[in-house]
Design a protein around this motif. Sequence first.
Motif, mmCIF file in Angstrom:
data_model
loop_
_atom_site.group_PDB
_atom_site.id
_atom_site.type_symbol
_atom_site.label_atom_id
_atom_site.label_comp_id
_atom_site.label_asym_id
_atom_site.label_seq_id
_atom_site.Cartn_x
_atom_site.Cartn_y
_atom_site.Cartn_z
ATOM 1 N N HIS A 27 4.939 -5.870 21.174
ATOM 2 C CA HIS A 27 4.693 -6.675 19.980
ATOM 3 C C HIS A 27 3.542 -6.119 19.140
ATOM 4 N N SER A 28 3.106 -4.902 19.453
ATOM 5 C CA SER A 28 2.080 -4.246 18.648
ATOM 6 C C SER A 28 2.708 -3.698 17.367
ATOM 7 N N PRO A 29 1.902 -3.397 16.345
ATOM 8 C CA PRO A 29 2.458 -2.840 15.103
ATOM 9 C C PRO A 29 3.264 -1.579 15.358
ATOM 10 N N LEU A 30 4.422 -1.471 14.713
ATOM 11 C CA LEU A 30 5.303 -0.318 14.915
ATOM 12 C C LEU A 30 4.891 0.874 14.076
ATOM 13 N N LEU A 31 4.231 0.649 12.953
ATOM 14 C CA LEU A 31 3.798 1.736 12.086
ATOM 15 C C LEU A 31 2.323 2.035 12.312
ATOM 16 N N ARG A 32 1.998 2.357 13.552
ATOM 17 C CA ARG A 32 0.626 2.684 13.915
ATOM 18 C C ARG A 32 0.184 3.955 13.183
ATOM 19 N N GLY A 33 -1.007 3.930 12.640
ATOM 20 C CA GLY A 33 -1.583 5.123 12.028
ATOM 21 C C GLY A 33 -1.158 5.398 10.607
ATOM 22 N N GLN A 34 -0.429 4.482 9.977
ATOM 23 C CA GLN A 34 -0.031 4.611 8.579
ATOM 24 C C GLN A 34 0.670 5.956 8.288
ATOM 25 N N PRO A 35 1.846 6.169 8.850
ATOM 26 C CA PRO A 35 2.578 7.415 8.595
ATOM 27 C C PRO A 35 3.124 7.460 7.175
ATOM 28 N N PRO A 36 3.468 8.650 6.674
ATOM 29 C CA PRO A 36 4.073 8.747 5.332
ATOM 30 C C PRO A 36 5.408 8.005 5.304
ATOM 31 N N LEU A 37 5.654 7.267 4.251
ATOM 32 C CA LEU A 37 6.895 6.501 4.120
ATOM 33 C C LEU A 37 7.873 7.137 3.142
ATOM 34 N N THR A 38 7.491 8.268 2.557
ATOM 35 C CA THR A 38 8.399 8.991 1.664
ATOM 36 C C THR A 38 9.153 10.058 2.458
ATOM 37 N N ALA A 39 10.260 10.535 1.890
ATOM 38 C CA ALA A 39 11.074 11.556 2.548
ATOM 39 C C ALA A 39 10.477 12.941 2.331
ATOM 40 N N ASP A 40 10.650 13.807 3.342
ATOM 41 C CA ASP A 40 10.159 15.173 3.265
ATOM 42 C C ASP A 40 11.072 16.048 4.124
ATOM 43 N N CYS A 41 11.715 17.032 3.517
ATOM 44 C CA CYS A 41 12.627 17.934 4.236
ATOM 45 C C CYS A 41 13.755 17.168 4.931
ATOM 46 N N GLY A 42 14.173 16.076 4.338
ATOM 47 C CA GLY A 42 15.221 15.267 4.945
ATOM 48 C C GLY A 42 14.731 14.352 6.039
ATOM 49 N N VAL A 43 13.433 14.346 6.284
ATOM 50 C CA VAL A 43 12.834 13.517 7.338
ATOM 51 C C VAL A 43 12.237 12.275 6.701
ATOM 52 N N THR A 44 12.586 11.115 7.231
ATOM 53 C CA THR A 44 12.035 9.883 6.674
ATOM 54 C C THR A 44 12.043 8.779 7.717
ATOM 55 N N LEU A 45 11.222 7.787 7.481
ATOM 56 C CA LEU A 45 11.179 6.600 8.342
ATOM 57 C C LEU A 45 11.992 5.487 7.697
ATOM 58 N N VAL A 46 12.885 4.911 8.466
ATOM 59 C CA VAL A 46 13.683 3.783 8.006
ATOM 60 C C VAL A 46 13.143 2.524 8.672
#
Length: 416
Positions: free
Chosen positions: A241-260
């Motif tokens: 139940h801890s925050p899933l987005l720990r560490g404030q990762p980038p939320l934009t796409a880069d090289c086809g890599v992205t967080l949904v």
Amino acid sequence: MDGRTPLVLVSGWTGAMDDVVTSLLSDGTVAVRHDLSRVYEGVVRRTILAPGEAPRETILELAHGCVSCTLREDLLPLLRKLAHRSSVNRIVLAMDPALEPEALCWAVENVIVAGVVGQVDGSASRDVSITAVVDCLDAATWLTDATGDDALADRGIVASGDDDRTVAQVVVGQVDYADALVVSAGPDVGGWERAKLAAVLSRLAPGAPVAWVGPGDVLDIEALIAAVPFDARRGEVTDAHSPLLRGQPPLTADCGVTLVEFAADRPFHPERLHEAIDVLLDGVVSARGRAWVATQPDEALWIESAGGGLRVASAGKWLAAMAPQEQDRVDTSRRAMAALRWDETFGDRDTSLVVLVHAADPSEIDRTLRWALVSDDEMNDRDAWAQWNDPFGQWHEDPCETSESPYQDTRREAQE
């Protein structure tokens, strides 16, 4: 001031582990390595390294036939003993590739070590403080390993007789838990491959400083560890139940890599979720989060995937299903976050998933998971929920009957 002896964990599947450990062996530093390569012979080889001294090797018999028991019964008392030596001012733990740092960090903090002469019974954390977890990886192979289906046994690496983990689960877990990363990048790694791997790493281990090491490069491991941010995990074990987005990762796409990010304030239909869940296994590096399933009103489900490996487990009770005295024992930050989204009917029940994709359509993932949610008509007939078949019951096994989601053309067998 913390008077405990600093402990640095070095993990890795491939890469610069030996170089990292050697670089850390300054005066006053001792390194410990447990080798599980002969586990099928019933032994574990432990090596202690210190500057200017020949390696000291000990063969350990498997305690209770269990590797984890052997490591805990040998490693944890050893950490406490080494920490009390005046000649030791830092300990480095060089982990076997089959081991994951989170489990060892939990043991350091929670497992009671008793019977050490001259010491009060307690966990190893009385005497050592985890200052950094460093993971080493090979840029040429890591993403393939992290998105594949191979079991550890397929690579000849098994930590116990019933070890059914995949390579992806291990290598993704090692990076996810790291405070700093050392990436071996040879000339065979092109600019695109490097950029794509960097995009994955910045989202899987946000905030972790990264050292890219090529042939002939000199690694300044002390500078890398010094660059670990003050709010890094440093061995902290979080819960479901801890925050899933720990560490404030980038939320934009880069090289086809992205967080949904997928969130829902209504439950999943269990059978439709079972059909839809393979969407987390194709073109996806990892997925993790809590799920509300209609047939299990009291407990949240934890869903976690890495490559082609999937794990579904209990994430504990929802606050709304707890008695007041149980709620009082829950971490205050979890209660505060739940209060912000509390529903008069369903309390804190909801679904929250984060999916790291590298070759998948984010809209397809969202659409498929939303298809699996309970419909409006089903929401109005809550008495029927308890009668639905639940493939996520305690004894769920694969392979199981397959059926098609309207948003998927093919299915893959998940390792659950």
